[in-house]
Design an enzyme around this catalytic site. Sequence first.
Site, PDB file in Angstrom:
ATOM      1  N   LYS A 253      23.793  -8.952  27.848  1.00 62.45           N
ATOM      2  CA  LYS A 253      22.982  -8.397  27.323  1.00 62.45           C
ATOM      3  C   LYS A 253      22.257  -7.137  27.283  1.00 62.45           C
ATOM      4  CE  LYS A 253      22.802 -10.055  32.418  1.00 62.45           C
ATOM      5  NZ  LYS A 253      22.524 -10.357  33.713  1.00 62.45           N
TER       6      LYS A 253
ATOM      7  N   ASP B 183      24.901  -8.740  40.021  1.00 59.12           N
ATOM      8  CA  ASP B 183      24.840  -7.624  40.497  1.00 59.12           C
ATOM      9  C   ASP B 183      24.226  -7.160  40.970  1.00 59.12           C
ATOM     10  OD1 ASP B 183      27.357  -7.758  40.711  1.00 59.12           O
ATOM     11  OD2 ASP B 183      28.142  -6.658  38.924  1.00 59.12           O
TER      12      ASP B 183
ATOM     13  N   ASP C 229      20.660 -13.195  37.214  1.00 63.75           N
ATOM     14  CA  ASP C 229      21.596 -12.072  37.072  1.00 63.75           C
ATOM     15  C   ASP C 229      22.885 -11.605  38.257  1.00 63.75           C
ATOM     16  OD1 ASP C 229      23.150  -9.365  36.339  1.00 63.75           O
ATOM     17  OD2 ASP C 229      21.267  -8.036  37.621  1.00 63.75           O
TER      18      ASP C 229
END
Length: 174
Positions: free
Chosen positions: A104, A10, A8
């Site tokens: 997601k 951030d 991922d």
Amino acid sequence: MNKAVFFDRDGIVNRRIYCGYVTSPDDFIFLEDFFSLFKKVHELGYLTIIVTNQQGVGKGLMSEDDLERIHEFMQSELMMKFGYAFDAIFSCSDLAMSGSKRRKPEPGMLLEAANTFNINLSESWIIGDSIRDVQAGKAAGTKTVLVGKFSMIGEADIIVQHLKDIDIFDNVAM
């Protein structure tokens, strides 16, 4: 077949802006602990792939060009530091309520990457700081690492408080 570590963005690669968005390279600040993990998984032969929801684009807070500039900055900084960067970046700018199969917790970006790079998902990992990351990884068939203060969430294969606590790649043979 290849194996990959899906990151991922951030909160894992760079500092997350809570209640906001990274909208320019000036906002993008690498997390220091990310570097050693990135180096380790690269040296072990894993593909390194970003899978990131970026609904700031969908909300009109930034453009696709802005997002591209951020990713170009990130890749350039990694290239200067290591001589390599992420193998690929998959992003989804769809809004949360869109029903997108790429966003997601849906596994679309991971499945797309697996198809593109011939990835064995059962030998791969996703590392994220949200339950959505874990759910996407589980749905795609990867192993999962959840980073942060989530001790009450037992859904991930591994839960750690900090990136530096991830030791699963320490004793892996190449």
